[in-house]
Design a protein around this motif. Sequence first.
Motif, PDB file in Angstrom:
ATOM      1  N   GLU A   6     -21.944  -4.147   3.371  1.00 58.18           N
ATOM      2  CA  GLU A   6     -22.387  -5.259   2.538  1.00 58.18           C
ATOM      3  C   GLU A   6     -21.615  -6.523   2.904  1.00 58.18           C
ATOM      4  O   GLU A   6     -20.481  -6.436   3.403  1.00 58.18           O
ATOM      5  CB  GLU A   6     -22.124  -4.943   1.067  1.00 58.18           C
ATOM      6  CG  GLU A   6     -22.940  -3.814   0.513  1.00 58.18           C
ATOM      7  CD  GLU A   6     -22.610  -3.542  -0.948  1.00 58.18           C
ATOM      8  OE1 GLU A   6     -23.481  -2.967  -1.612  1.00 58.18           O
ATOM      9  OE2 GLU A   6     -21.509  -3.895  -1.430  1.00 58.18           O
ATOM     10  N   PRO A   7     -22.200  -7.687   2.634  1.00 58.39           N
ATOM     11  CA  PRO A   7     -21.454  -8.930   2.842  1.00 58.39           C
ATOM     12  C   PRO A   7     -20.142  -8.885   2.059  1.00 58.39           C
ATOM     13  O   PRO A   7     -20.074  -8.345   0.955  1.00 58.39           O
ATOM     14  CB  PRO A   7     -22.392 -10.001   2.282  1.00 58.39           C
ATOM     15  CG  PRO A   7     -23.754  -9.405   2.427  1.00 58.39           C
ATOM     16  CD  PRO A   7     -23.574  -7.926   2.166  1.00 58.39           C
ATOM     17  N   GLY A   8     -19.105  -9.403   2.670  1.00 58.09           N
ATOM     18  CA  GLY A   8     -17.798  -9.423   2.036  1.00 58.09           C
ATOM     19  C   GLY A   8     -16.886  -8.294   2.470  1.00 58.09           C
ATOM     20  O   GLY A   8     -15.680  -8.342   2.227  1.00 58.09           O
ATOM     21  N   ALA A  51     -26.118  12.741   6.191  1.00 57.65           N
ATOM     22  CA  ALA A  51     -25.299  13.322   5.126  1.00 57.65           C
ATOM     23  C   ALA A  51     -24.720  12.261   4.199  1.00 57.65           C
ATOM     24  O   ALA A  51     -24.358  12.564   3.058  1.00 57.65           O
ATOM     25  CB  ALA A  51     -24.170  14.158   5.736  1.00 57.65           C
ATOM     26  N   TYR A  52     -24.596  11.035   4.691  1.00 62.90           N
ATOM     27  CA  TYR A  52     -24.021   9.947   3.906  1.00 62.90           C
ATOM     28  C   TYR A  52     -24.882   8.704   4.099  1.00 62.90           C
ATOM     29  O   TYR A  52     -25.026   8.235   5.218  1.00 62.90           O
ATOM     30  CB  TYR A  52     -22.588   9.634   4.365  1.00 62.90           C
ATOM     31  CG  TYR A  52     -21.641  10.790   4.198  1.00 62.90           C
ATOM     32  CD1 TYR A  52     -20.964  10.986   3.005  1.00 62.90           C
ATOM     33  CD2 TYR A  52     -21.422  11.687   5.243  1.00 62.90           C
ATOM     34  CE1 TYR A  52     -20.091  12.054   2.846  1.00 62.90           C
ATOM     35  CE2 TYR A  52     -20.552  12.754   5.093  1.00 62.90           C
ATOM     36  CZ  TYR A  52     -19.898  12.928   3.892  1.00 62.90           C
ATOM     37  OH  TYR A  52     -19.038  13.982   3.732  1.00 62.90           O
ATOM     38  N   PRO A  53     -25.436   8.153   3.039  1.00 65.19           N
ATOM     39  CA  PRO A  53     -26.241   6.931   3.176  1.00 65.19           C
ATOM     40  C   PRO A  53     -25.361   5.682   3.199  1.00 65.19           C
ATOM     41  O   PRO A  53     -24.237   5.688   2.699  1.00 65.19           O
ATOM     42  CB  PRO A  53     -27.115   6.948   1.925  1.00 65.19           C
ATOM     43  CG  PRO A  53     -26.272   7.663   0.906  1.00 65.19           C
ATOM     44  CD  PRO A  53     -25.477   8.688   1.678  1.00 65.19           C
ATOM     45  N   GLY A  54     -25.874   4.633   3.809  1.00 69.99           N
ATOM     46  CA  GLY A  54     -25.181   3.346   3.835  1.00 69.99           C
ATOM     47  C   GLY A  54     -25.847   2.408   2.864  1.00 69.99           C
ATOM     48  O   GLY A  54     -26.752   2.803   2.147  1.00 69.99           O
ATOM     49  N   PRO A  55     -25.431   1.191   2.825  1.00 72.75           N
ATOM     50  CA  PRO A  55     -24.352   0.608   3.610  1.00 72.75           C
ATOM     51  C   PRO A  55     -22.989   0.873   2.974  1.00 72.75           C
ATOM     52  O   PRO A  55     -22.898   1.384   1.856  1.00 72.75           O
ATOM     53  CB  PRO A  55     -24.671  -0.894   3.577  1.00 72.75           C
ATOM     54  CG  PRO A  55     -25.312  -1.086   2.237  1.00 72.75           C
ATOM     55  CD  PRO A  55     -26.106   0.177   1.999  1.00 72.75           C
ATOM     56  N   GLY A  89     -19.088  -4.981  12.719  1.00 74.81           N
ATOM     57  CA  GLY A  89     -19.947  -5.030  11.543  1.00 74.81           C
ATOM     58  C   GLY A  89     -21.363  -5.399  11.940  1.00 74.81           C
ATOM     59  O   GLY A  89     -21.568  -6.295  12.768  1.00 74.81           O
ATOM     60  N   VAL A  90     -22.340  -4.675  11.383  1.00 77.24           N
ATOM     61  CA  VAL A  90     -23.752  -4.921  11.671  1.00 77.24           C
ATOM     62  C   VAL A  90     -24.538  -4.957  10.359  1.00 77.24           C
ATOM     63  O   VAL A  90     -24.089  -4.451   9.338  1.00 77.24           O
ATOM     64  CB  VAL A  90     -24.337  -3.844  12.614  1.00 77.24           C
ATOM     65  CG1 VAL A  90     -23.632  -3.861  13.969  1.00 77.24           C
ATOM     66  CG2 VAL A  90     -24.244  -2.454  12.001  1.00 77.24           C
ATOM     67  N   ALA A  91     -25.729  -5.535  10.420  1.00 76.93           N
ATOM     68  CA  ALA A  91     -26.565  -5.660   9.220  1.00 76.93           C
ATOM     69  C   ALA A  91     -27.144  -4.321   8.772  1.00 76.93           C
ATOM     70  O   ALA A  91     -27.272  -4.063   7.572  1.00 76.93           O
ATOM     71  CB  ALA A  91     -27.685  -6.661   9.472  1.00 76.93           C
TER      72      ALA A  91
END
Length: 144
Positions: A92-94, A40-44, A125-127
Motif C-alpha cells: 500500500e502507499p506509505g 497462500a497469502y494475499p496482498g498487498p 516496491g510495485v503497484a
Amino acid sequence: MIAAPAHGAPVPQGDYVPARRSGKLIVTAGMTPRIDGRLAYPGPVRSDAAVEQNHEAVVLACSNALRAARSLLQPGEELDAILSMTVYIAAEPGFTAHSRLADAASAFLRQELGDAGICSRAAVGVASLPGGAPVEIQLMAAVR
C-alpha cells in the motif's frame, strides 16, 4: 508457518519455466507465496501492519524460488552460492520497510545455505503482483 512441498519445482502459473540453467548458472522465475499453485497469502502488504506479519509469505516465496533452482541440479551437484535476489513487494502507499521485509528472505537463505546464501539483493516496491500476491522473489544462483 505454512510449509511448502520439499521437492520439485513449483508449478508455473503461465507460459514459462520455473527456472532456467546455462552451464553453472541458474536463474529462477519470480516466485510468489504459493503451495501447489494456490496463493497462500494475499496482498498487498499493508502500510500499517508490522513487517513481521508478512515474513511467512516472504519465506514461502523464497522457498519456492530455492526449490525451483534446486530442481535443475544434477546428482552430486549443489548450489555454490546465491548470487543475487530480487524481492518485489506489492505494498500500500506509505509502506517504506521494503529492505526490512526482504531481510526475511535473506535470513531464510542464510539458514538454508549458510554463507552460500548471502547475496546481493534488491527490494523493489510495485503497484501489484500476479494473482494479488504480496511478494515475488527471483534468484540467480551458481552451481558447484
